[in-house]
Write an enzyme that holds these catalytic residues in place. Sequence first.
Site, PDB file in Angstrom:
ATOM      1  N   LYS A  40      14.522   7.768   8.960  1.00 25.97           N
ATOM      2  CA  LYS A  40      14.542   8.761   7.882  1.00 25.97           C
ATOM      3  C   LYS A  40      15.988   9.066   7.478  1.00 25.97           C
ATOM      4  O   LYS A  40      16.865   9.187   8.345  1.00 25.97           O
ATOM      5  CB  LYS A  40      13.826  10.024   8.355  1.00 25.97           C
ATOM      6  CG  LYS A  40      13.666  11.124   7.324  1.00 25.97           C
ATOM      7  CD  LYS A  40      12.829  12.244   7.925  1.00 25.97           C
ATOM      8  CE  LYS A  40      12.756  13.468   7.051  1.00 25.97           C
ATOM      9  NZ  LYS A  40      11.946  14.534   7.670  1.00 25.97           N
ATOM     10  N   SER A  49       8.755  15.849   4.128  1.00 24.25           N
ATOM     11  CA  SER A  49      10.035  15.164   4.008  1.00 24.25           C
ATOM     12  C   SER A  49      10.072  13.823   4.732  1.00 24.25           C
ATOM     13  O   SER A  49      10.956  13.013   4.471  1.00 24.25           O
ATOM     14  CB  SER A  49      11.169  16.064   4.514  1.00 24.25           C
ATOM     15  OG  SER A  49      11.042  16.325   5.887  1.00 24.25           O
ATOM     16  N   SER A  79       6.993  18.234   9.168  1.00 26.47           N
ATOM     17  CA  SER A  79       7.234  16.962   8.485  1.00 26.47           C
ATOM     18  C   SER A  79       7.036  15.710   9.326  1.00 26.47           C
ATOM     19  O   SER A  79       7.295  14.605   8.843  1.00 26.47           O
ATOM     20  CB  SER A  79       8.636  16.955   7.865  1.00 26.47           C
ATOM     21  OG  SER A  79       8.662  17.824   6.760  1.00 26.47           O
TER      22      SER A  79
END
Length: 466
Positions: A80, A155, A179
């Site tokens: 991420k 996210s 998330s």
Amino acid sequence: MTRVHAFGDDALGTFDAVGLVAAIQEGEVSIPEVIDAAIARTERVAPDLNAVAHRAYDRARVEAWDPRGGFFAGVPTFVKDNVDVRGLPTQQGCDAYTARPAALDGDFARMYLATGLVPLGKTQLSEFGFSAAAEHPRLGPVRSPWDLDRSAGASSAGSAALVAAGAVPIAHANDGGGSIRIPASVNGLVGLKPTRDRLAQDRLTHQMPVRIVADGVLTRSVRDTAAFLREAELVYRELRLPPIGDITRPGRTRLRIAVHTGGIGRRSAPEVEELTRKVAHLLEELGHHVEEVPHPAPATVPEDFLLYWSFLAMVTVRSGRRTFGPTWRRDQLDNLTLGLERHCRRRLHLLPRAIGRLRRLGQVSAQFHSRYDVALTPTLAHETPLVGHLDPTAPYEQIMERLLDWVAFTPWQNATGDPAVSLPLATTASGLPQGMMFAAGAGREATLLELAHELEEAAPWAWITG
């Protein structure tokens, strides 16, 4: 409803991460073949999903010929785009600055990649991870492979979309309000938020007054999540927590399970309540003691958590130039980030007491889990919204009301520090995954993984190809 996936008859096949490890070790496939297949799959679905923030394909191909050690050696993954990976920029889903390539791996990435995983690049997220939908004002939304008209959720949406679509079997996610669990619910995945401090984390996380963020992974199987936590524990061990160990099968102990259909100040949609009670009935059939009880969260939690969340936004906005350098432009921030900053600025005098109350929630949860081993809730209060429902360019008040209505359950474990896992145990009438969340007391990941193994055996979930 338009679905997309990249599963096919190549080196990745329909392997999960553990299955792929076995195939590599037995010589059924080679690591270079696996990496090339993952790159091809990613590019096949990338135009539809909009999930990739940065590509590092050349680096991955080089590493494929000389992989680092570790259980997952040669297994492709994505990281991420809010943690540092050497040689890649950390843009955090934001247009307000231009990031330079990181000089070093951050603490989490160092631990993550030490398990042998090979990063193909970084995944898209909402601006600084503040929204429960990754809808970028310029680049567009990250879409769910289950329905391209729907958000991929929270996210960690980019990582979730790629795992669900079959591009890679495992990807990094982190969770400051849900998330890991939210995109797991939306995309039909397993998403476990570990106990606070369970895994290595980057410096900024440790500086938070309340450490609400936890890193982890998104996978398609319980055994992949369990194997990752086992291997991560060999690299980094928090001695204040009991070890997780190697959890490969259901537990034998019958559990005391509390059920909540109401979240933190909000209720679930009727369909979601019904699906939750069906899962509660399954647990009873498996011999667990199940009891529907009110949620233990004090009435002050919704506003306290929102105020603390907005405090993080205010710090980000006000320190932007110092943190991100001379390219920083406040006027390029989205309405949610700026609205959160205003929310905190107007209520700053209330922040010390809010932080104090949030810090004490661990005691509230410990008392609750002295009576119940596990709590069951829906991961989200209603079905996955359409793209645009959480548009970050809309008025702040509209975005926030819709966020609070959907994300009514997950922030509790961020505040308490407890572990929780979303499992793809339910499907809505329109055919979308609806995750169910199981939470335990601090340090009890093993209990959650044993229960997850049991539920996966009792009610196997379909991947997008099923």
